[in-house]
Design a protein around this motif. Structure first.
Motif, PDB file in Angstrom:
ATOM      1  N   PRO A  55       0.818  -1.216   0.000  1.00 41.59           N
ATOM      2  CA  PRO A  55       0.000   0.000   0.000  1.00 41.59           C
ATOM      3  C   PRO A  55       0.855   1.271   0.000  1.00 41.59           C
ATOM      4  N   ARG A  56       0.338   2.270  -0.649  1.00 37.27           N
ATOM      5  CA  ARG A  56       1.025   3.566  -0.709  1.00 37.27           C
ATOM      6  C   ARG A  56       0.328   4.610   0.169  1.00 37.27           C
ATOM      7  N   VAL A  57      -0.625   4.155   0.979  1.00 37.95           N
ATOM      8  CA  VAL A  57      -1.378   5.034   1.877  1.00 37.95           C
ATOM      9  C   VAL A  57      -0.427   5.623   2.915  1.00 37.95           C
ATOM     10  N   VAL A 104      -2.894   3.996   7.661  1.00 37.69           N
ATOM     11  CA  VAL A 104      -1.724   3.212   7.234  1.00 37.69           C
ATOM     12  C   VAL A 104      -1.792   1.807   7.829  1.00 37.69           C
ATOM     13  N   ALA A 105      -2.039   1.717   9.125  1.00 37.12           N
ATOM     14  CA  ALA A 105      -2.098   0.411   9.782  1.00 37.12           C
ATOM     15  C   ALA A 105      -3.196  -0.463   9.184  1.00 37.12           C
ATOM     16  N   HIS A 106      -4.352   0.123   8.939  1.00 39.60           N
ATOM     17  CA  HIS A 106      -5.471  -0.639   8.377  1.00 39.60           C
ATOM     18  C   HIS A 106      -5.162  -1.056   6.943  1.00 39.60           C
ATOM     19  N   PHE A 139      -2.245  -1.748   5.631  1.00 40.51           N
ATOM     20  CA  PHE A 139      -1.297  -2.864   5.605  1.00 40.51           C
ATOM     21  C   PHE A 139      -1.946  -4.166   6.073  1.00 40.51           C
ATOM     22  N   LEU A 140      -2.861  -4.099   7.045  1.00 43.03           N
ATOM     23  CA  LEU A 140      -3.600  -5.299   7.437  1.00 43.03           C
ATOM     24  C   LEU A 140      -4.461  -5.768   6.273  1.00 43.03           C
ATOM     25  N   SER A 141      -5.154  -4.851   5.616  1.00 42.91           N
ATOM     26  CA  SER A 141      -6.000  -5.212   4.473  1.00 42.91           C
ATOM     27  C   SER A 141      -5.182  -5.849   3.357  1.00 42.91           C
ATOM     28  N   PHE A 142      -3.996  -5.320   3.124  1.00 43.13           N
ATOM     29  CA  PHE A 142      -3.118  -5.877   2.103  1.00 43.13           C
ATOM     30  C   PHE A 142      -2.744  -7.318   2.436  1.00 43.13           C
TER      31      PHE A 142
END
Length: 165
Positions: free
Chosen positions: A10-12, A19-21, A23-26
């Motif tokens: 993710p580039r968020v 950001v944390a969400h 990377f978890l979603s990814f």
């Protein structure tokens, strides 16, 4: 040449919770991608001495989502039992049902995350006597999911040669 399932991370970068969400979603997406396109037999196939299979990992992660986000964060009843956290899926349970259950657990977790006031929100139900923050919980579940995504990646490569996160 084997199929490559590589995608960029993710580039968020719009805030701690986003950001944390992301990377978890990814990582969740990576797990589901490893299960995509495989037969029931392939999903259940254990290729390591521990008996781990891609479907077992998906089953485990669905239970972990409910345990941490549904029970500890949101304060809902503890669903299932601790055997659900094992990486074993009942042989008569259809693989598609296990995968759909993981998707439903993710949706419920995302609702609990969205309902929180921010990363400093404390769990409703303490763990080891302490109400940890959503920040801690996101870090914990991201590492747990990433670890199992890596396991699934290796199993998938053994099954059909597909690689990548």
């Amino acid at each position: 040449m084997p199929d490559e399932q590589r995608e960029p991370v993710p580039r968020v970068d719009t805030g701690e919770l986003a950001v944390a969400h992301a990377f978890l979603s990814f990582q969740r997406h990576c797990v589901l991608k490893k299960a995509a396109g495989l037969s029931d037999e392939q999903l259940r196939k254990a290729l390591v001495p521990s008996g781990t299979s891609i479907l077992g990992l998906v089953h485990h992660l669905a239970a972990a989502e409910r345990f941490w986000f549904g029970h500890h964060l949101a304060g809902g009843p503890e669903q299932g039992n601790h055997d659900d956290l094992d990486e074993v899926t009942a042989p008569d349970r259809p693989a598609a049902e296990v995968i759909d259950d993981y998707r439903a657990a993710i949706e419920a977790s995302d609702r609990a995350i969205s309902a929180a006031d921010g990363p400093e929100t404390l769990m409703a139900i303490p763990i080891d006597g302490t109400r940890k923050s959503l920040r801690w919980l996101l870090a914990h579940m991201t590492t747990e999911t990433a670890r199992h995504a890596g396991h699934a990646d290796i199993l998938r490569e053994q099954l059909d040669g597909a690689t990548g996160r």
